[in-house]
Design a protein around this motif. Structure first.
Motif, PDB file in Angstrom:
ATOM      1  N   PRO A 242       0.817  -1.228   0.000  1.00 27.48           N
ATOM      2  CA  PRO A 242       0.000   0.000   0.000  1.00 27.48           C
ATOM      3  C   PRO A 242       0.848   1.276   0.000  1.00 27.48           C
ATOM      4  O   PRO A 242       0.501   2.261  -0.657  1.00 27.48           O
ATOM      5  CB  PRO A 242      -0.822  -0.123   1.289  1.00 27.48           C
ATOM      6  N   THR A 243       1.962   1.256   0.738  1.00 24.81           N
ATOM      7  CA  THR A 243       2.847   2.426   0.729  1.00 24.81           C
ATOM      8  C   THR A 243       3.459   2.615  -0.647  1.00 24.81           C
ATOM      9  O   THR A 243       3.530   3.739  -1.165  1.00 24.81           O
ATOM     10  CB  THR A 243       3.960   2.265   1.778  1.00 24.81           C
ATOM     11  N   ALA A 244       3.894   1.536  -1.274  1.00 28.42           N
ATOM     12  CA  ALA A 244       4.440   1.622  -2.632  1.00 28.42           C
ATOM     13  C   ALA A 244       3.396   2.147  -3.605  1.00 28.42           C
ATOM     14  O   ALA A 244       3.730   2.774  -4.620  1.00 28.42           O
ATOM     15  CB  ALA A 244       4.942   0.251  -3.089  1.00 28.42           C
ATOM     16  N   GLY A 245       2.116   1.919  -3.288  1.00 33.51           N
ATOM     17  CA  GLY A 245       1.037   2.415  -4.139  1.00 33.51           C
ATOM     18  C   GLY A 245       1.014   3.923  -4.263  1.00 33.51           C
ATOM     19  O   GLY A 245       0.425   4.468  -5.205  1.00 33.51           O
ATOM     20  N   PHE A 246       1.675   4.624  -3.347  1.00 33.87           N
ATOM     21  CA  PHE A 246       1.755   6.079  -3.456  1.00 33.87           C
ATOM     22  C   PHE A 246       2.526   6.504  -4.704  1.00 33.87           C
ATOM     23  O   PHE A 246       2.400   7.640  -5.170  1.00 33.87           O
ATOM     24  CB  PHE A 246       2.410   6.681  -2.211  1.00 33.87           C
ATOM     25  N   LEU A 247       3.337   5.597  -5.255  1.00 36.42           N
ATOM     26  CA  LEU A 247       4.038   5.899  -6.508  1.00 36.42           C
ATOM     27  C   LEU A 247       3.052   6.032  -7.662  1.00 36.42           C
ATOM     28  O   LEU A 247       3.315   6.741  -8.635  1.00 36.42           O
ATOM     29  CB  LEU A 247       5.060   4.801  -6.813  1.00 36.42           C
TER      30      LEU A 247
ATOM     31  N   THR B 284      -0.407   6.842  -7.025  1.00 32.42           N
ATOM     32  CA  THR B 284      -1.239   7.985  -6.643  1.00 32.42           C
ATOM     33  C   THR B 284      -0.501   9.298  -6.859  1.00 32.42           C
ATOM     34  O   THR B 284      -1.063  10.267  -7.378  1.00 32.42           O
ATOM     35  CB  THR B 284      -1.655   7.866  -5.162  1.00 32.42           C
ATOM     36  N   GLY B 285       0.774   9.335  -6.448  1.00 31.10           N
ATOM     37  CA  GLY B 285       1.563  10.554  -6.600  1.00 31.10           C
ATOM     38  C   GLY B 285       1.696  10.956  -8.054  1.00 31.10           C
ATOM     39  O   GLY B 285       1.639  12.145  -8.398  1.00 31.10           O
ATOM     40  N   TYR B 286       1.865   9.965  -8.923  1.00 32.24           N
ATOM     41  CA  TYR B 286       1.971  10.256 -10.353  1.00 32.24           C
ATOM     42  C   TYR B 286       0.673  10.855 -10.885  1.00 32.24           C
ATOM     43  O   TYR B 286       0.678  11.860 -11.609  1.00 32.24           O
ATOM     44  CB  TYR B 286       2.319   8.984 -11.127  1.00 32.24           C
ATOM     45  N   ALA B 287      -0.467  10.234 -10.518  1.00 30.74           N
ATOM     46  CA  ALA B 287      -1.764  10.726 -10.994  1.00 30.74           C
ATOM     47  C   ALA B 287      -2.025  12.156 -10.524  1.00 30.74           C
ATOM     48  O   ALA B 287      -2.498  13.002 -11.293  1.00 30.74           O
ATOM     49  CB  ALA B 287      -2.884   9.798 -10.515  1.00 30.74           C
ATOM     50  N   LEU B 288      -1.713  12.439  -9.260  1.00 32.20           N
ATOM     51  CA  LEU B 288      -1.912  13.793  -8.741  1.00 32.20           C
ATOM     52  C   LEU B 288      -0.972  14.778  -9.433  1.00 32.20           C
ATOM     53  O   LEU B 288      -1.346  15.928  -9.708  1.00 32.20           O
ATOM     54  CB  LEU B 288      -1.676  13.816  -7.232  1.00 32.20           C
ATOM     55  N   GLY B 289       0.258  14.320  -9.722  1.00 31.27           N
ATOM     56  CA  GLY B 289       1.195  15.176 -10.440  1.00 31.27           C
ATOM     57  C   GLY B 289       0.694  15.546 -11.823  1.00 31.27           C
ATOM     58  O   GLY B 289       0.885  16.676 -12.291  1.00 31.27           O
TER      59      GLY B 289
ATOM     60  N   LEU C 203       9.752   8.626  -5.101  1.00 29.78           N
ATOM     61  CA  LEU C 203       8.462   9.300  -5.188  1.00 29.78           C
ATOM     62  C   LEU C 203       8.625  10.680  -5.817  1.00 29.78           C
ATOM     63  O   LEU C 203       7.817  11.096  -6.654  1.00 29.78           O
ATOM     64  CB  LEU C 203       7.830   9.410  -3.805  1.00 29.78           C
ATOM     65  N   ILE C 204       9.682  11.379  -5.438  1.00 28.92           N
ATOM     66  CA  ILE C 204       9.960  12.692  -6.037  1.00 28.92           C
ATOM     67  C   ILE C 204      10.209  12.536  -7.532  1.00 28.92           C
ATOM     68  O   ILE C 204       9.718  13.328  -8.351  1.00 28.92           O
ATOM     69  CB  ILE C 204      11.167  13.353  -5.348  1.00 28.92           C
ATOM     70  N   GLY C 205      10.981  11.499  -7.900  1.00 29.13           N
ATOM     71  CA  GLY C 205      11.240  11.253  -9.317  1.00 29.13           C
ATOM     72  C   GLY C 205       9.965  10.993 -10.092  1.00 29.13           C
ATOM     73  O   GLY C 205       9.784  11.491 -11.213  1.00 29.13           O
ATOM     74  N   ARG C 206       9.044  10.229  -9.509  1.00 29.63           N
ATOM     75  CA  ARG C 206       7.761   9.949 -10.156  1.00 29.63           C
ATOM     76  C   ARG C 206       6.963  11.235 -10.360  1.00 29.63           C
ATOM     77  O   ARG C 206       6.346  11.462 -11.410  1.00 29.63           O
ATOM     78  CB  ARG C 206       6.947   8.972  -9.306  1.00 29.63           C
ATOM     79  N   ILE C 207       6.958  12.093  -9.354  1.00 29.57           N
ATOM     80  CA  ILE C 207       6.208  13.346  -9.446  1.00 29.57           C
ATOM     81  C   ILE C 207       6.830  14.267 -10.493  1.00 29.57           C
ATOM     82  O   ILE C 207       6.120  14.901 -11.278  1.00 29.57           O
ATOM     83  CB  ILE C 207       6.144  14.035  -8.067  1.00 29.57           C
TER      84      ILE C 207
ATOM     85  N   LEU D  81      -8.137  12.363 -13.349  1.00 31.22           N
ATOM     86  CA  LEU D  81      -9.138  12.560 -12.295  1.00 31.22           C
ATOM     87  C   LEU D  81     -10.183  11.454 -12.361  1.00 31.22           C
ATOM     88  O   LEU D  81     -10.615  10.924 -11.332  1.00 31.22           O
ATOM     89  CB  LEU D  81      -9.805  13.927 -12.446  1.00 31.22           C
ATOM     90  N   GLY D  82     -10.580  11.091 -13.584  1.00 29.51           N
ATOM     91  CA  GLY D  82     -11.525   9.987 -13.761  1.00 29.51           C
ATOM     92  C   GLY D  82     -10.945   8.678 -13.245  1.00 29.51           C
ATOM     93  O   GLY D  82     -11.648   7.886 -12.606  1.00 29.51           O
ATOM     94  N   ASN D  83      -9.644   8.453 -13.506  1.00 26.30           N
ATOM     95  CA  ASN D  83      -8.986   7.243 -13.005  1.00 26.30           C
ATOM     96  C   ASN D  83      -9.037   7.181 -11.483  1.00 26.30           C
ATOM     97  O   ASN D  83      -9.373   6.151 -10.888  1.00 26.30           O
ATOM     98  CB  ASN D  83      -7.529   7.201 -13.461  1.00 26.30           C
ATOM     99  N   ALA D  84      -8.669   8.313 -10.848  1.00 28.86           N
ATOM    100  CA  ALA D  84      -8.627   8.347  -9.382  1.00 28.86           C
ATOM    101  C   ALA D  84     -10.025   8.190  -8.787  1.00 28.86           C
ATOM    102  O   ALA D  84     -10.224   7.449  -7.815  1.00 28.86           O
ATOM    103  CB  ALA D  84      -7.987   9.654  -8.916  1.00 28.86           C
ATOM    104  N   LEU D  85     -11.005   8.887  -9.372  1.00 31.73           N
ATOM    105  CA  LEU D  85     -12.382   8.830  -8.871  1.00 31.73           C
ATOM    106  C   LEU D  85     -12.951   7.425  -8.970  1.00 31.73           C
ATOM    107  O   LEU D  85     -13.532   6.895  -8.007  1.00 31.73           O
ATOM    108  CB  LEU D  85     -13.259   9.804  -9.667  1.00 31.73           C
TER     109      LEU D  85
END
Length: 402
Positions: free
Chosen positions: A38-43, A45-50, A95-99, A334-338
């Motif tokens: 789940p923590t790795a999943g932020f890679l 989520t972080g990309y989508a938000l970026g 994570l920074i690199g992904r963003i 946004l559609g992906n995240a929603l």
């Protein structure tokens, strides 16, 4: 089609690969950094938000330079982000690199769509946009499976190094093949922002969120659905995603071909059929052969909407399309995240792994209804001009005869 579109497609291929390949490499990345899945999943989520926030930000920053130069800057940013991910000494640095890499995503497709449309005749604009997006769809057929295989066999860092190399090729291709296209005179940030006052632009973006959200409601949870419900092995999920990618390629090309001829009818058919197929997926998911066919159809129908929706935003935001086009790319994410969030809610509620398909069907139906509303508003707004143009010729003959 101009060769410049090939350079844009290569850039899109690299971006599509880095966006989705991480999903298949999460266990390896999590293991190397000693974090949970789940923590790795932020890679992800972080990309989508970026992408969502980076699309308007980078486009605004690019209003002072030419579109070609901005595309080169974006590909450079993409290369830096992926190199940073490849050599990251810690999870936070990755994570920074992904963003960093994600900041290039939305603006590249947004500006690239405008450039692609400007490279061809007016009646081939959607086809040109589809050609660029073909790089993104092919990434899901070739780039993501190969990147996953390389990452699992040799190491995930090698995968991100290869993706960075693809970015360099895309950058060189843009520098060599894309013609200089100076920023249109008289177009400033306030003109770009003014496009968002147009109800049709907002409706098109809402259709993007809901329509593509319908696709990802199902695909986000495709692995547990196929292994627990259809009975596929874990290793089969990769090839099922290849089928999804093949459907995306076909749907994207069909959408690009027919959006120039009948944009709104194409949206009616693709969104309506997508809603029906997603609803049926709750049944076909229990049968392996039917499930495989359905997955390909979801990819085809989902991506058949991409060229017409992107072209509709460009058409409605005429005069200042760049920011609107980039924000519409953010709308896909946004559609992906929603949809991923809503799909998770229904699974958590105990409705089963096929429940997200119903969520997707509802979202696609909502997008279809918005398409109908958009067309009705367009017809209503065109009535006054039609009355004026129709009345003048009728009055002139009367004056002549009298």
């Amino acid at each position: 089609m101009p060769l410049a579109l090939l350079a844009l497609a290569i850039g899109a291929f690299g971006i599509g690969t880095t966006e989705f390949v991480i999903m298949g490499l999460l266990p390896e990345v999590a293991g190397d950094f000693g974090v949970s899945i789940p923590t790795a999943g932020f890679l992800v989520t972080g990309y989508a938000l970026g992408v969502m926030f980076g699309a308007p930000l980078m486009t605004v920053l690019g209003t002072k330079t030419s579109r070609k130069r901005m595309l080169m800057v974006l590909m450079g940013l993409f290369v830096v982000g992926n190199l940073l991910s490849a050599v990251a000494p810690s999870f936070s640095v990755m994570l920074i690199g992904r963003i960093v890499a994600s900041l290039a995503h939305g603006a590249f497709f947004g500006i690239g769509s405008v450039v692609a449309a400007d490279l061809v005749a007016p009646d081939r604009k959607a086809g040109a946009i589809a050609m660029m997006f073909t790089g993104l769809t092919v990434a899901n057929v070739v780039g993501v499976p190969l990147g996953t295989l390389v990452g699992q066999s040799v190491g995930w860092r090698v995968t991100f190094g290869i993706v960075a190399a693809l970015g360099v090729i895309g950058l060189l291709g843009i520098a060599k093949l894309v013609p200089e296209m100076p920023r249109p005179e008289g177009v400033h940030l306030r003109h770009e922002l003014a496009a968002f006052k147009n109800a049709q632009v907002l409706l098109a973006m809402a259709m993007t969120v809901l329509g593509f959200g319908g696709v990802f409601a199902a695909i986000t949870y495709i692995a547990p659905m196929m292994t627990h419900v259809a009975g596929f092995s874990d290793s089969s999920v990769t090839w099922l995603l290849v089928l999804f990618g093949l459907g995306m390629v076909g749907g994207n090309l069909v959408g690009g071909r027919y959006a120039d001829r009948a944009l709104m009818p194409l949206l009616y058919v693709s969104l309506g059929a997508l809603a029906v197929v997603l609803a049926l997926f709750t049944l076909t998911a229990h049968h392996q052969a039917l499930a495989a066919v359905t997955i390909a159809l979801i990819g085809a129908l989902g991506f058949a909407t991409v060229p017409p929706l992107q072209k509709r935003v460009l058409d409605q935001a005429h005069g200042a399309p760049t920011l609107a086009s980039a924000v519409n790319i953010g709308a896909f994410n946004l559609g992906n995240a929603l949809s991923a969030w809503l799909g998770g809610l229904v699974i958590t509620a105990g409705l089963g792994y096929t429940a997200p398909n119903w969520v997707g069907a509802v979202l696609a139906t909502a997008a279809l209804l918005l398409a109908v509303v958009s067309a009705a508003l367009e017809r209503r707004d065109s009535v006054p001009s039609a009355v004026v143009t129709g009345s003048a010729p009728a009055e002139r003959p009367i004056a002549v005869h009298h």
